[in-house]
Design a protein around this motif. Sequence first.
Motif, PDB file in Angstrom:
ATOM      1  N   ALA A  52       9.321   2.255  -1.611  1.00  0.00           N
ATOM      2  CA  ALA A  52      10.668   2.358  -2.174  1.00  0.00           C
ATOM      3  C   ALA A  52      10.905   1.261  -3.211  1.00  0.00           C
ATOM      4  O   ALA A  52      11.503   1.504  -4.267  1.00  0.00           O
ATOM      5  CB  ALA A  52      11.704   2.296  -1.057  1.00  0.00           C
ATOM      6  N   ARG A  53      10.429   0.046  -2.915  1.00  0.00           N
ATOM      7  CA  ARG A  53      10.575  -1.036  -3.898  1.00  0.00           C
ATOM      8  C   ARG A  53       9.807  -0.738  -5.179  1.00  0.00           C
ATOM      9  O   ARG A  53      10.226  -1.123  -6.277  1.00  0.00           O
ATOM     10  CB  ARG A  53      10.076  -2.361  -3.298  1.00  0.00           C
ATOM     11  CG  ARG A  53      10.997  -2.964  -2.259  1.00  0.00           C
ATOM     12  CD  ARG A  53      10.632  -4.399  -1.966  1.00  0.00           C
ATOM     13  NE  ARG A  53       9.285  -4.547  -1.417  1.00  0.00           N
ATOM     14  CZ  ARG A  53       8.978  -4.465  -0.128  1.00  0.00           C
ATOM     15  NH1 ARG A  53       9.936  -4.233   0.766  1.00  0.00           N
ATOM     16  NH2 ARG A  53       7.735  -4.625   0.278  1.00  0.00           N
ATOM     17  N   VAL A  57       9.248   6.315  -3.699  1.00  0.00           N
ATOM     18  CA  VAL A  57       9.864   7.184  -2.700  1.00  0.00           C
ATOM     19  C   VAL A  57      11.336   6.814  -2.566  1.00  0.00           C
ATOM     20  O   VAL A  57      11.765   5.724  -2.959  1.00  0.00           O
ATOM     21  CB  VAL A  57       9.176   7.091  -1.308  1.00  0.00           C
ATOM     22  CG1 VAL A  57       7.695   7.429  -1.406  1.00  0.00           C
ATOM     23  CG2 VAL A  57       9.400   5.723  -0.671  1.00  0.00           C
ATOM     24  N   VAL A  58      12.086   7.749  -2.023  1.00  0.00           N
ATOM     25  CA  VAL A  58      13.485   7.498  -1.672  1.00  0.00           C
ATOM     26  C   VAL A  58      13.673   7.886  -0.215  1.00  0.00           C
ATOM     27  O   VAL A  58      12.989   8.781   0.297  1.00  0.00           O
ATOM     28  CB  VAL A  58      14.456   8.297  -2.573  1.00  0.00           C
ATOM     29  CG1 VAL A  58      14.408   7.789  -4.001  1.00  0.00           C
ATOM     30  CG2 VAL A  58      14.123   9.794  -2.539  1.00  0.00           C
ATOM     31  N   GLU A  59      14.577   7.180   0.449  1.00  0.00           N
ATOM     32  CA  GLU A  59      14.905   7.527   1.831  1.00  0.00           C
ATOM     33  C   GLU A  59      16.272   8.187   1.871  1.00  0.00           C
ATOM     34  O   GLU A  59      17.207   7.779   1.173  1.00  0.00           O
ATOM     35  CB  GLU A  59      14.896   6.285   2.721  1.00  0.00           C
ATOM     36  CG  GLU A  59      13.492   5.811   3.067  1.00  0.00           C
ATOM     37  CD  GLU A  59      13.496   4.926   4.292  1.00  0.00           C
ATOM     38  OE1 GLU A  59      13.281   5.453   5.399  1.00  0.00           O
ATOM     39  OE2 GLU A  59      13.716   3.712   4.133  1.00  0.00           O
ATOM     40  N   VAL A  75      11.826  10.587   4.292  1.00  0.00           N
ATOM     41  CA  VAL A  75      11.174   9.952   3.154  1.00  0.00           C
ATOM     42  C   VAL A  75      10.728  11.045   2.188  1.00  0.00           C
ATOM     43  O   VAL A  75      10.077  12.016   2.592  1.00  0.00           O
ATOM     44  CB  VAL A  75       9.964   9.113   3.603  1.00  0.00           C
ATOM     45  CG1 VAL A  75       9.321   8.414   2.401  1.00  0.00           C
ATOM     46  CG2 VAL A  75      10.393   8.099   4.660  1.00  0.00           C
ATOM     47  N   ASP A  78      10.016  10.204  -5.045  1.00  0.00           N
ATOM     48  CA  ASP A  78      11.125  10.019  -5.969  1.00  0.00           C
ATOM     49  C   ASP A  78      10.970  10.980  -7.156  1.00  0.00           C
ATOM     50  O   ASP A  78       9.989  10.904  -7.899  1.00  0.00           O
ATOM     51  CB  ASP A  78      11.150   8.574  -6.476  1.00  0.00           C
ATOM     52  CG  ASP A  78      12.457   8.225  -7.180  1.00  0.00           C
ATOM     53  OD1 ASP A  78      13.013   9.105  -7.868  1.00  0.00           O
ATOM     54  OD2 ASP A  78      12.917   7.082  -7.054  1.00  0.00           O
TER      55      ASP A  78
END
Length: 385
Positions: A52-53, A57-59, A75, A78
């Motif tokens: 994510a950082r 990916v995005v949660e 998850v 992105d």
Amino acid sequence: MSDPTPAEGVRQRNLARLLRLVHLEGPLSRAALTESTGLNRSTIADLVAELAREGLVVERAPDPSRRVGRPSPVVAADPRVVAVAANPEVDALTISAVGLDRGIRLRERIEVDHLLTPDETAQLIADRIALWRDGALAGSRVVAVGVAVPGLVRAADGLVRNAPHLRWTEAPVRDLVADATGLPTAVDNDATLGALAEHLFGAARGIDHVVYLNGGASGIGGGLIVHGMPVAGAGGYAGEFGQNRPGIASDADRRADHGVLEDEVSRTRLLAAVGLPSADEPTLARAVAQAGAAAADEVARQRRILSTALSNAVNVLNPSVVVLGGFLATIAEVDIPGLTALVREQAMAANGDDLEIRVASLAEDRLLIGAAEAAFAELLRDPTS
């Protein structure tokens, strides 16, 4: 840069594993990732946080329909991470932006009245990327370019050895596109990439033995999946089914003396039969469906010759599934059981027993999705590189 330590190497592989899972399978809960990988929950949480950082990916909030147990965040890849995919042909350059989530963000067919040169193709791709970055892709991250070329491509360095219909010879397409766009670039044969896309996401998903034939403006190419792996051949040129010489039982069916398969089973001949000078795949399919007797006769002729070529492939390779894309899908869909029966009649009985013929379920996006997959390969191998 120094080589990674053993611990860093393990972490890199686990990051790649997670990213590839959500890329291939779509959104997955942390619990599903834990189950799929065998890693513990805290490790999964740490790896997801790093991805994510990195903006990969995005949660999302857990599925509210789940009532049992502690909710698990979902998850997903992105969608703002994109590859630009391009397919140059004799009548058009089709270009698309494909998200890491496999969504088609943008798609454009640029019709041309002349044969594109490699340099012109590279510049058109670069111009379109610049335009999109200022518009629809503002805020997105374009990571690489993939190009699907109808010809013999040395995939190792993106050199197009011969694309006869485009008249490209020994063309360094990868380097030309990379220089024009400033982006990492992957180049491969269009049918090879179509086979990959259909195997990962389409009609051949989960099938270990596949023959794929692609019918385009430049002719017929093919791709092979054996034991679940793409087969490229010694130089990367395997699958050129269009250059085979099928037996033609009736002289009345022959249109090209000493011709190869793509001379007889031809998009150009199909367009002529329905009275169109040019068309994209959906337009041609509609025209064939609505056409009269003359077009129906041409479709039937092409199906007879195609069935012989497919029976040869079935005898040699014994696939579970044959997938047909492009105009080949159009002529197959007229009667898939009938085409399958024609192939079985000419193949060895054991080889044809359980054979299925399917049309490419990714339709006109198959080559672009395959090209995007080639473009994403390095990111998926090492997400933090």
